[in-house]
Design an enzyme around this catalytic site. Sequence first.
Site, PDB file in Angstrom:
ATOM      1  N   CYS A   1       0.958  -1.306   0.345  1.00 49.25           N
ATOM      2  CA  CYS A   1      -0.267  -0.225  -0.286  1.00 49.25           C
ATOM      3  C   CYS A   1       0.904   1.524  -0.338  1.00 49.25           C
ATOM      4  CB  CYS A   1      -0.728  -0.160   1.380  1.00 49.25           C
ATOM      5  SG  CYS A   1      -2.099   0.703   1.277  1.00 49.25           S
TER       6      CYS A   1
ATOM      7  N   CYS B   1      -4.324  -1.493  -2.474  1.00 54.58           N
ATOM      8  CA  CYS B   1      -4.564   0.842  -2.383  1.00 54.58           C
ATOM      9  C   CYS B   1      -4.862   0.995  -4.027  1.00 54.58           C
ATOM     10  CB  CYS B   1      -4.494   1.139  -1.304  1.00 54.58           C
ATOM     11  SG  CYS B   1      -2.329   1.772  -1.612  1.00 54.58           S
TER      12      CYS B   1
ATOM     13  N   CYS C   1       6.102  -0.508  -9.704  1.00 54.46           N
ATOM     14  CA  CYS C   1       6.602  -1.569  -8.418  1.00 54.46           C
ATOM     15  C   CYS C   1       7.994  -1.621  -8.545  1.00 54.46           C
ATOM     16  CB  CYS C   1       5.469  -2.200  -7.983  1.00 54.46           C
ATOM     17  SG  CYS C   1       3.503  -2.004  -7.524  1.00 54.46           S
TER      18      CYS C   1
END
Length: 173
Positions: free
Chosen positions: A16, A92, A100
């Site tokens: 998140c 989220c 990422c």
Amino acid sequence: MAQQEPQEKYNVLFLCTGNSCRSVMAEAYMNSLPGTPFHAYSAGSMPTGEVNPYAIETLQYAKVPTDGLRSKSWDEFAEPGAPAMNFVFTVCDNAAGEVCPIWPGQPMTAHWPFPDPAKFEGTETETRAHFLEVFRQIRTRIDLLVALPITSLDRLALKKKLDDMGRSPAEAE
């Protein structure tokens, strides 16, 4: 007497942005489940540095251990020597749109969106109720994951099931 083969362990990372509520509650809940082959971790792209007090209270209310929970950066899990991840779940909306890091070993990934309880505005009673509702949603999704026959599913079938879990009932139709 035949010796049982050791059960394979699967490392799961819940990501998140702030790593103060949803991902921490997911980590704590998954690690509280006895006899599963999963070990959970959580992290954030921009960790707040502390776990939200309502998240701690919600976990304690659900009788989930909270010792050792902390808000941490996902950088910890991209360093050499970090545990290899089998699954990485973004929980989220912000994390789904962020870049990422590359995770070694090509873990299975899916986006499981949950409302951000830290952004909820209401009375103390309403805030507690909102945290409990988000935790209920997290718990339900993790219970579905734990119930999957992981070892008997091929990678494509497993990926589809993980992605389906992240869709709302309206999206799944």
